[in-house]
Design a protein around this motif. Structure first.
Motif, mmCIF file in Angstrom:
data_model
loop_
_atom_site.group_PDB
_atom_site.id
_atom_site.type_symbol
_atom_site.label_atom_id
_atom_site.label_comp_id
_atom_site.label_asym_id
_atom_site.label_seq_id
_atom_site.Cartn_x
_atom_site.Cartn_y
_atom_site.Cartn_z
ATOM 1 N N LEU A 141 0.829 -1.209 0.000
ATOM 2 C CA LEU A 141 0.000 0.000 0.000
ATOM 3 C C LEU A 141 0.865 1.262 0.000
ATOM 4 O O LEU A 141 0.593 2.215 -0.736
ATOM 5 C CB LEU A 141 -0.932 -0.008 1.213
ATOM 6 N N ASN A 142 1.905 1.274 0.832
ATOM 7 C CA ASN A 142 2.792 2.435 0.894
ATOM 8 C C ASN A 142 3.521 2.653 -0.434
ATOM 9 O O ASN A 142 3.672 3.792 -0.896
ATOM 10 C CB ASN A 142 3.821 2.262 2.021
ATOM 11 N N SER A 143 3.974 1.565 -1.047
ATOM 12 C CA SER A 143 4.696 1.668 -2.320
ATOM 13 C C SER A 143 3.788 2.173 -3.434
ATOM 14 O O SER A 143 4.187 3.017 -4.240
ATOM 15 C CB SER A 143 5.293 0.309 -2.706
ATOM 16 N N VAL A 144 2.564 1.653 -3.484
ATOM 17 C CA VAL A 144 1.616 2.098 -4.509
ATOM 18 C C VAL A 144 1.267 3.574 -4.306
ATOM 19 O O VAL A 144 1.194 4.345 -5.273
ATOM 20 C CB VAL A 144 0.337 1.238 -4.494
ATOM 21 N N ILE A 185 12.353 -4.370 -16.090
ATOM 22 C CA ILE A 185 12.495 -4.198 -14.634
ATOM 23 C C ILE A 185 12.035 -2.827 -14.152
ATOM 24 O O ILE A 185 11.805 -2.642 -12.955
ATOM 25 C CB ILE A 185 13.946 -4.447 -14.172
ATOM 26 N N PHE A 186 11.892 -1.864 -15.078
ATOM 27 C CA PHE A 186 11.429 -0.538 -14.688
ATOM 28 C C PHE A 186 9.918 -0.369 -14.854
ATOM 29 O O PHE A 186 9.387 0.723 -14.652
ATOM 30 C CB PHE A 186 12.161 0.539 -15.498
ATOM 31 N N GLY A 209 7.802 -4.933 -6.691
ATOM 32 C CA GLY A 209 8.045 -4.521 -8.075
ATOM 33 C C GLY A 209 7.755 -3.059 -8.356
ATOM 34 O O GLY A 209 7.366 -2.699 -9.474
ATOM 35 N N LEU A 210 7.942 -2.184 -7.344
ATOM 36 C CA LEU A 210 7.724 -0.754 -7.558
ATOM 37 C C LEU A 210 8.953 0.092 -7.227
ATOM 38 O O LEU A 210 9.007 1.267 -7.572
ATOM 39 C CB LEU A 210 6.537 -0.261 -6.716
#
Length: 263
Positions: free
Chosen positions: A94-97, A208-209, A227-228
């Motif tokens: 959630l934090n990464s998104v 990968i990006f 994957g972020l």
């Protein structure tokens, strides 16, 4: 005749302004549509990534609540550890998104200031001492003593570099070496991060990006990957008018090169 010429020139100017405004509106509309589509995809992938850990939390919670009196303290502790790990992964996702969507917003603002880039990189490296020690990874730093002053957003560029270094450590094998080098030219500063990890296949290098793309679902220490980190890092570096390049040899290691302008 003169009045007609003035009137014609005035109409032409108005038409030009209308055309320019139409083009600007179209550009902003396309930008908004792209952002909305990007957010829609991110939400869809977020839901997909959260289904499994939330399902695990629900299942093991239900098991404990239904028959907790018949479980040993060791088994209860094991189940609670599974619930905790799944919850941690959900929070990290959630934090990464949220961070990824924040950086995609057209109105995202950076705060640029002149700073000692050498010291910034050294400070970030020190944050990973515990992780490096845990995997017995040797760190080789080649950072000039003479300060390199760059105009950067310290918080955001630190996040970008931290994501790359964290990724390098995550996929490094135990007892390996991580090399971090700063190289200054007339117009740029190159930061190279080289690991001796599992490497990346040639066909996966460009992917990968992309958001939520993972080469390996789990890292060497069995931690699930989101994957972020790399997409966020690339966006931040691009917003600093920089660039990022990657080369890799499968089963031998990966090299990331971050290039930032001096002006």
């Amino acid at each position: 005749m003169e009045n007609k010429n003035h009137e014609s020139a005035y109409i032409n100017k108005l038409e030009e302004k209308v055309v320019n405004l139409s083009l600007q509106l179209k550009s902003k509309t396309n930008e908004l549509n792209y952002t909305n589509e990007s957010h829609r995809k991110s939400i869809g992938k977020l839901i997909h990534n959260l289904k499994n850990p939330i399902g695990v939390i629900f299942s093991f919670s239900e098991i404990l609540l239904e028959d907790i009196d018949n479980y040993s303290s060791e088994k209860i502790e094991k189940y609670l550890e599974i619930i905790k790990n799944s919850a941690n992964f959900s929070i990290e996702t959630l934090n990464s998104v949220a961070k990824y969507i924040q950086h995609q917003a057209p109105d995202f603002k950076y705060t640029f200031k002149s700073l000692n880039y050498n010291q910034l990189v050294l400070t970030i490296i020190d944050e990973f001492n515990a992780e490096l020690s845990k995997k017995n990874i040797k760190i080789e730093k080649n950072i000039p003593e003479t300060p390199i002053i760059l105009n950067l957003d310290a918080k955001e560029i630190s996040l970008g570099l931290r994501n790359i270094i964290h990724n390098a450590i995550r996929y490094s094998t135990n007892n390996s070496t991580l090399k971090i080098t700063l190289k200054e030219s007339k117009s740029t500063v190159e930061t190279t991060i080289i690991d001796e990890g599992i490497g990346i296949l040639k066909q996966d290098l460009q992917a990968i990006f992309k958001e939520f793309f993972v080469v390996n679902t789990y890292s060497e220490d069995k931690q699930k990957c989101i994957g972020l980190g790399l997409p966020i890092a690339k966006k931040i570096i691009k917003d600093h008018n920089g660039d990022i390049f990657v080369t890799s040899t499968f089963n031998k290691g990966t090299s990331f090169k971050v290039i930032l302008p001096k002006k």
